[in-house]
Motif scaffolding. Structure first.
Motif, mmCIF file in Angstrom:
data_model
loop_
_atom_site.group_PDB
_atom_site.id
_atom_site.type_symbol
_atom_site.label_atom_id
_atom_site.label_comp_id
_atom_site.label_asym_id
_atom_site.label_seq_id
_atom_site.Cartn_x
_atom_site.Cartn_y
_atom_site.Cartn_z
ATOM 1 N N ASP A 6 -31.269 -35.328 10.372
ATOM 2 C CA ASP A 6 -31.369 -34.258 11.657
ATOM 3 C C ASP A 6 -30.079 -33.514 11.675
ATOM 4 O OD1 ASP A 6 -33.723 -35.616 12.447
ATOM 5 O OD2 ASP A 6 -32.780 -36.378 14.319
ATOM 6 N N ARG A 12 -24.821 -33.160 10.672
ATOM 7 C CA ARG A 12 -26.105 -33.758 9.938
ATOM 8 C C ARG A 12 -25.861 -35.183 10.003
ATOM 9 N NH1 ARG A 12 -28.785 -32.059 4.259
ATOM 10 N NH2 ARG A 12 -30.088 -34.065 3.796
ATOM 11 N N ILE A 55 -31.025 -27.327 14.624
ATOM 12 C CA ILE A 55 -31.248 -26.398 13.744
ATOM 13 C C ILE A 55 -32.010 -26.750 12.350
ATOM 14 C CG2 ILE A 55 -29.360 -25.138 14.210
ATOM 15 C CD1 ILE A 55 -27.729 -26.208 12.336
ATOM 16 N N THR A 56 -32.711 -25.847 11.565
ATOM 17 C CA THR A 56 -33.439 -26.443 10.635
ATOM 18 C C THR A 56 -32.739 -26.782 9.244
ATOM 19 O OG1 THR A 56 -34.120 -24.290 10.021
ATOM 20 C CG2 THR A 56 -35.480 -25.558 11.463
ATOM 21 N N GLU A 57 -31.346 -25.761 9.108
ATOM 22 C CA GLU A 57 -30.708 -25.940 7.856
ATOM 23 C C GLU A 57 -29.529 -25.344 7.940
ATOM 24 O OE1 GLU A 57 -32.601 -23.991 4.595
ATOM 25 O OE2 GLU A 57 -32.696 -21.904 5.640
#
Length: 472
Positions: A38, A85, A277-279
């Motif tokens: 995540d 992350r 956020i996705t990346e």
């Protein structure tokens, strides 16, 4: 309107009221759904205001007498932004390890009439966080970070362990539950927790969020100092994302004077916002895949570099800088039981290779300087340390004001000409075993910097100045 229709409407209204009442009282699932991999963007705002508590040793009559207590106004305003992350690791369903990339970290510190602005070094943007047990550990995988950088990002409200605040079950509006001491230790970054009386309550619920309040008292220790904290906090649980999206925390702290830091009587206000956020390129699969799976003792080392004194050293986290003058730097070593030793580093003028101090001269000068405090030389030796610097050591037994003391003198000189460094470690005989060989390990890592300006020759006597531990 017919009687039958009126009856239906009454029954329907009553049913809707009953359903609404039942919905308001129905349990709300506060189980987080966070997993390894995540990504979130975190923005932290910190405000601290209050007083530092220090001892004015200039007013003490003897070396071991405590000076009068005085207070100094202080404030801190900081903003930190990072991407985080989550990584595998931790008991139960929640990961308690993470990788972070810091986009910015800055704090303005004001003490009395002075102040300074600190910013995170560019080479300390990527860090690893391990919050599985005890106080969370933060390291830089690319090399030892400086303590100033660590202090700037090692904040209360550690987001790696933030979701441990949740009860992990369904609760009803108004229901309370206790916060366990392990969670509080991670949240506040304490070395230990002696008392934890913090209660959480589900305070408000709507379709999008559940709001949880917590309040209570915590007593513990941080960096060798006892501290008492009163907490008042609120966090929002996003019912759709199944995760905490915001934390507001107010802390009133009364910290005693510690062996390495002043006391504190202050209020801190913390605001944390977390946005999924996705990346992020800085925490890509490739970058994270190259990170170490575990944090070793070597990775926990901190870097201390002093251009004025002409040295650099990687040291463990039990050494703290407590004094910084033009010609000297003072460190103290602590453990869970408090102060162990004091270390004074002093820059000395260079000597040519042909006129280097001999071991016999080194020992003789120490004995002369200690005078009536000297008792005997326990040992002396010379060697080349791990950085290639010529090194001498002498362990001296003596006493100060009837207290048995051990001095460990070190002298480091470059292979060729250049400024030398004196290191004097003072430890009371009663705690020598706690010090062990950690002072020698420190000296073995010292690297003398080339091309630094030498101090005047008359300051060479600093090698003979003793460092006496002040009892607290």
């Amino acid at each position: 309107m017919s009687h039958s229709r009126s009856a239906v409407l009454v029954i329907l209204a009553a049913w809707m009221n009953l359903a609404a009442s039942a919905g308001a009282d129905s349990p709300i699932d506060l189980t987080p759904q966070v997993t390894s991999g995540d990504l979130v963007r975190v923005v932290v705002e910190l405000e601290v205001g209050g007083d530092l508590k220090v001892r004015d040793q200039s007013q003490s009559k003897t070396a071991t007498e405590e000076g009068p207590l005085k207070t100094v106004p202080m404030s801190v305003n900081g903003t930190v932004e990072y991407d985080e992350r989550l990584l595998p690791g931790g008991d139960g369903p929640l990961p308690h390890r993470s990788a972070r990339h810091y986009r910015s970290a800055e704090a303005v510190l004001k003490i009395a009439e002075g102040g300074e602005t600190r910013k995170l070094s560019d080479d300390t943007r990527l860090v690893l966080v391990d919050a599985r047990e005890g106080r969370p550990t933060i390291i830089c995988p690319t090399g030892p970070m400086e303590r100033d950088d660590l202090d700037l990002i090692d904040l209360v409200g550690n987001t790696t362990a933030l979701h441990a605040l949740l009860p992990g079950k369904s609760v009803r509006d108004g229901e309370t539950w206790p916060m366990d001491s392990a969670t509080v230790q991670k949240l506040l970054g304490l070395d230990s927790v002696a008392l934890c009386e913090v209660q959480s309550v589900l305070d408000e619920v709507n379709a999008g969020f559940a709001r949880v309040r917590f309040t209570g008292q915590v007593n513990g220790a941080v960096d060798g100092a006892a501290t008492e904290l009163s907490l008042q906090g609120i966090y929002l649980f996003d019912r759709k994302l199944k995760r905490i999206s915001q934390l507001n925390l107010a802390i009133q702290e009364a910290r005693s004077i510690g062996p390495t830091s002043p006391g504190l009587d202050a209020v801190a206000k913390l605001r944390i916002k977390l946005t999924p956020i996705t990346e992020t390129a800085e925490l890509s699969d490739q970058i994270v895949g190259n990170l170490p799976a575990e944090i070793t003792d070597e990775m926990r080392l901190l870097q201390l570099r002093d251009e004025k004194l002409g040295f650099s050293v990687a040291h463990d986290r039990q050494w703290y800088v407590t004094g910084d003058r033009r010609e000297q730097k003072t460190l103290r070593r602590i453990d869970d039981d408090g102060l162990i030793a004091q270390c004074t580093m002093s820059k000395l003028p260079p000597q040519s290779a042909e006129r280097q101090t001999t071991l016999e001269e080194f020992v003789r000068d120490i004995q002369f300087a200690l005078g009536k405090n000297f008792r005997e030389i326990a040992s002396s030796e010379q060697w080349v340390n791990q950085q290639g610097e010529r090194s001498m050591a002498a362990v001296v037994l003596g006493q100060v004001e009837s207290v048995p003391v051990q001095w460990r003198y070190y002298l480091l000189a470059p292979e060729q000409t250049g400024s030398r460094l004196s290191v004097v470690v003072t430890v009371e005989q009663a705690v020598v075993e706690r010090l062990g060989k950690t002072d020698r390990e420190l000296v073995d890592q010292i690297d003398l910097l080339p091309g630094t300006a030498a101090v005047p020759a008359e300051t060479a006597g600093l090698i003979l100045q003793q460092s006496v531990l002040r009892k607290r």
